[in-house]
Each structure stands twice: as C-alpha cells, then as structure tokens.
Design an enzyme around this catalytic site. Structure first.
Site, mmCIF file in Angstrom:
data_model
loop_
_atom_site.group_PDB
_atom_site.id
_atom_site.type_symbol
_atom_site.label_atom_id
_atom_site.label_comp_id
_atom_site.label_asym_id
_atom_site.label_seq_id
_atom_site.Cartn_x
_atom_site.Cartn_y
_atom_site.Cartn_z
ATOM 1 N N GLY A 11 30.046 -17.110 10.576
ATOM 2 C CA GLY A 11 28.664 -17.606 10.612
ATOM 3 C C GLY A 11 27.824 -16.949 9.520
ATOM 4 N N VAL A 24 28.253 -8.210 -7.076
ATOM 5 C CA VAL A 24 28.452 -8.728 -8.438
ATOM 6 C C VAL A 24 27.840 -7.780 -9.472
ATOM 7 C CG1 VAL A 24 27.827 -10.618 -10.010
ATOM 8 C CG2 VAL A 24 28.622 -11.134 -7.688
ATOM 9 N N ARG A 25 26.612 -7.373 -9.229
ATOM 10 C CA ARG A 25 25.926 -6.558 -10.249
ATOM 11 C C ARG A 25 26.484 -5.143 -10.331
ATOM 12 N NH1 ARG A 25 19.830 -9.097 -10.656
ATOM 13 N NH2 ARG A 25 20.598 -11.030 -11.546
ATOM 14 N N ARG A 72 34.805 -20.904 8.982
ATOM 15 C CA ARG A 72 35.670 -20.185 9.924
ATOM 16 C C ARG A 72 37.048 -20.781 9.685
ATOM 17 N NH1 ARG A 72 31.881 -17.729 13.292
ATOM 18 N NH2 ARG A 72 30.037 -18.947 13.763
ATOM 19 N N GLY A 102 31.915 -11.263 9.869
ATOM 20 C CA GLY A 102 31.989 -10.617 11.175
ATOM 21 C C GLY A 102 33.388 -10.110 11.496
ATOM 22 N N ASP A 103 33.623 -9.802 12.763
ATOM 23 C CA ASP A 103 34.902 -9.164 13.112
ATOM 24 C C ASP A 103 36.104 -10.079 12.897
ATOM 25 O OD1 ASP A 103 34.136 -10.745 15.230
ATOM 26 O OD2 ASP A 103 34.811 -9.341 16.776
ATOM 27 N N THR A 126 26.584 -10.515 10.061
ATOM 28 C CA THR A 126 26.472 -11.450 11.185
ATOM 29 C C THR A 126 25.159 -11.180 11.893
ATOM 30 O OG1 THR A 126 27.271 -11.950 13.424
ATOM 31 C CG2 THR A 126 27.963 -9.855 12.527
ATOM 32 N N ASP A 128 24.775 -11.398 14.928
ATOM 33 C CA ASP A 128 25.074 -10.928 16.284
ATOM 34 C C ASP A 128 24.988 -9.412 16.478
ATOM 35 O OD1 ASP A 128 25.494 -13.498 17.067
ATOM 36 O OD2 ASP A 128 27.681 -13.413 16.901
ATOM 37 N N ASP A 130 27.303 -7.281 16.401
ATOM 38 C CA ASP A 130 28.345 -6.884 17.362
ATOM 39 C C ASP A 130 29.545 -6.205 16.711
ATOM 40 O OD1 ASP A 130 29.238 -9.096 16.033
ATOM 41 O OD2 ASP A 130 29.892 -10.203 17.796
ATOM 42 N N ARG A 172 27.222 -15.062 22.105
ATOM 43 C CA ARG A 172 28.168 -15.547 23.121
ATOM 44 C C ARG A 172 28.752 -14.407 23.926
ATOM 45 N NH1 ARG A 172 30.500 -20.331 19.517
ATOM 46 N NH2 ARG A 172 31.126 -18.643 18.155
ATOM 47 N N GLU A 188 9.765 -11.077 30.468
ATOM 48 C CA GLU A 188 9.786 -10.625 31.874
ATOM 49 C C GLU A 188 11.204 -10.200 32.269
ATOM 50 O OE1 GLU A 188 7.397 -12.745 31.066
ATOM 51 O OE2 GLU A 188 5.948 -11.309 31.863
ATOM 52 N N ARG A 212 -0.574 -11.244 40.014
ATOM 53 C CA ARG A 212 -1.499 -10.430 39.192
ATOM 54 C C ARG A 212 -2.375 -11.297 38.299
ATOM 55 N NH1 ARG A 212 2.864 -7.353 37.177
ATOM 56 N NH2 ARG A 212 2.344 -8.029 35.076
ATOM 57 N N GLN A 252 18.017 -19.572 14.234
ATOM 58 C CA GLN A 252 18.105 -18.109 14.197
ATOM 59 C C GLN A 252 18.953 -17.608 13.033
ATOM 60 O OE1 GLN A 252 18.890 -16.624 18.551
ATOM 61 N NE2 GLN A 252 19.271 -18.801 18.468
#
Ligand code: F6P
Length: 320
Positions: A11, A24-25, A72, A102-103, A126, A128, A130, A172, A188, A212, A252
């Site tokens: 992702g 690159v630089r 992927r 990612g992993d 990523t 995530d 994670d 996930r 909340e 309240r 996101q």
C-alpha cells in the site's frame, strides 16, 4: 558499489516520494547510479525499470503516493517470479536494492536475498505503523492527521444534528491509526483489533455524555476491530440515538506528507543507501527514540509491534 535499485511495494503511503528522492540523491552524491523499478516487485520481474537522475526526483518531496507506483505482487511470492527478477538483476547489473514498503514487502526482499544474495535494505513505509524495529513508519503521521482533520469536520455536523458518529479507519490487524487519531480527536470510544471491546461500556459512555448535555459523540473503529455499520446499527437500537457511520477508506492513504513524514523519509532513505555502501546484506532501517537504527530484516519479521496500552487506557480515561 556502483549501481543500486529502488522500488516501492504494498500500500502506498505519504512520504514514499520523499524517501525515493533521498535514496536517489544520496546514491548519486556518492557517485552511484540508481535504477527506479516501477510497480513494485511486478516491475522487478517484468524489467519495468529505468535509470533515475537528480531531476527524476525534483518537485516530489511534497507529493503523496509514489512516483514509482506500487503493487502487491503475487508473482514475486513464487520461485519462478523471483527467478525472473534475478535475470533482471544480472541484465541491469544491480548490486543492491532498497525496498520501501510494509512487512509483506520486507518478507519478499528477505527471501530474494537468501536465494540470490542481492543485498537488500527495507525502509518502513506504510500508514499502518505496524512494523517492528521502528517507532514510526513513513506515512503514519500524515494518515493520522488526515483522520483527525476528518473527525474535526464530522464533529461540526455531529454537534449541529446532535448525532453519534462511528468513524471507520484503516488497520486490519492493528489499531495504531485508530488509537492515535481517536486520542487526538477526542473520541468517546476507540475499537482496535488488539483489544476486545465491551459494547455495554461503549453505550454507557454515550449515555453518560448525553446526560451531561453533550451534543455529539465520536467512536473510532479500526476496520479489523468490528464492522462499523453493525456497530452503528446496534448503538442506534440500544440507545435510540441518531447514529451515522463514516468509512474513511483510501483517502487516508493520500495527501501531501507532513513535515514529520518528509524528514523521517529523507533520513531513512539516506541511511538505507549508507547501509548498502557499508556492505550490509539484508537490513531494515528504522527510528527509535529519534535515532536512526538498523536491524536484520529477519529479526524485525519475527517480532510483533504491540499497541501502547498506557495510551489506550489513557484515551479511555480522558473520554469518561
Ligand atoms: O497496508 C496499508 C493499508 O492501507 C491497510 O491499512 C488497509 O487495510 C490496506 O492497506 C488496504 O489495501 P488495498 O489498498 O489493497 O485495499
């Protein structure tokens, strides 16, 4: 080391471009050539790659997504796919590879190194957050800010209509985005895959707020923790509150990276090049307590990134 390659995989995440730019630089600064591989490991297999120069990465530090595009790759999971990729290692004279992802991407890179001995360095990219071995991954900060901005907007309309909103965020298997954005957004309740949730407690918090005189409520749900639509329906049935569900989804993953992500991506990308120059074979780079670190990919892959329970509990206390 004369020629290295760079790819992005899995992702996309905001800051990947800043990282490509740094790789690159930094490599060119040290007199090396860089080949950019398009479409992740698929491009590696299909020889979809081309030399990059200083200009190839101009004007991208602020852009989301990845100019190298990503995938992927199912093919790279097969020995045949990896054998084809190795043909391209020889054809293009590659002596090292930087994998930003990612992993799952790290697993592929690790396996390829074991089979074909091409030095690889993984850079955690990523939303995530994670990946073990680093406090933060490229894109997480931007994603959390995106979610918080969305919650702020939802709050406006929630207050106006006196509604309860369920906001579903990505994650996930892990609730890092949910927890950070939920705490920053004053939710909340925060539902994450790592912790069982208590539906009675969720409703009790809503009722307390109502008594309240609270005009709105926000509940943040990580996609892997529960079905947001079902939670919304159940809350409506139990409390009678006007309840709406917003699924933030792939928005996101986009957007201009925050300064934090750009800085981190630049530092990690440059260090990845240094590790290849130092003769490392299969490392990942990360940031721990603000300092750059490097560890064996293997070691990182055997660990699990755990949620900060103190932070989770604090969110519960502050939204009592
Ligand atoms: O790994 C990043 C991520 O955005 C996860 O949070 C999400 O669950 C997944 O990717 C979505 O994947 P895809 O874009 O393939 O639907």
């Amino acid at each position: 080391m004369q020629r290295i390659a760079v790819l992005t995989s899995g992702g996309d995440s905001p800051g990947m471009n800043a990282c490509i730019r740094a790789v690159v630089r930094k490599a060119i600064y040290h007199g090396m050539e860089v080949i950019g591989i398009n479409r992740g490991f698929n491009g590696f297999i299909e020889a979809d790659m081309a030399p990059m120069n200083l200009g190839s990465v101009a004007d991208i530090i602020h852009r989301g997504g990845t100019i190298l595009r990503t995938a992927r790759s199912e093919q790279f999971l097969t020995p045949e796919g990896r054998a084809r990729a190795y043909e391209n290692v020889k054809r293009f004279g590659l002596q090292g590879l930087v994998v930003i992802g990612g992993d799952g991407s790290f697993r592929g890179a690790h396996q390829f190194n074991l089979e074909y001995n091409l030095p690889v360095v993984g850079v955690p990219g990523t939303i995530d957050n994670d990946i073990p071995g680093t406090d933060q991954t490229i894109g997480f900060d931007t994603a959390v800010n995106t979610v918080v901005e969305a919650i702020n907007k939802i709050r406006d309309t929630a207050t106006s209509h006196e509604r309860t909103f369920i906001v579903e965020v990505m994650g996930r298997k892990h609730g890092f985005i949910a927890l950070a954005a939920g705490l920053a957004g004053g939710a909340e309740s925060i539902l994450i895959p790592e912790r069982p949730f208590d539906f009675d407690d969720i409703c009790e918090r809503l009722m307390r707020g109502y008594r309240r005189g609270k005009l709105h409520s926000i509940i943040v749900v990580a996609e892997g923790a529960a079905n947001a639509l079902e939670i919304g329906q159940r809350i409506k049935e139990r409390t009678g509150f006007d309840t709406k569900v917003t699924i933030l989804g792939h928005l996101q993953r986009g957007g201009s990276p925050t300064a934090t992500d750009r800085i981190m991506a630049s530092r990690l990308g440059a260090r990845a090049v240094e590790l290849l120059m130092a003769g490392e074979k299969r490392k990942m780079v990360g940031i721990k307590a603000g300092q750059l670190v490097a560890l064996d990919i293997e070691e990182a892959l055997t660990q699990t990134r755990t949620i900060d329970l103190d932070m989770y509990n604090l969110a519960g206390v502050l939204s009592i």
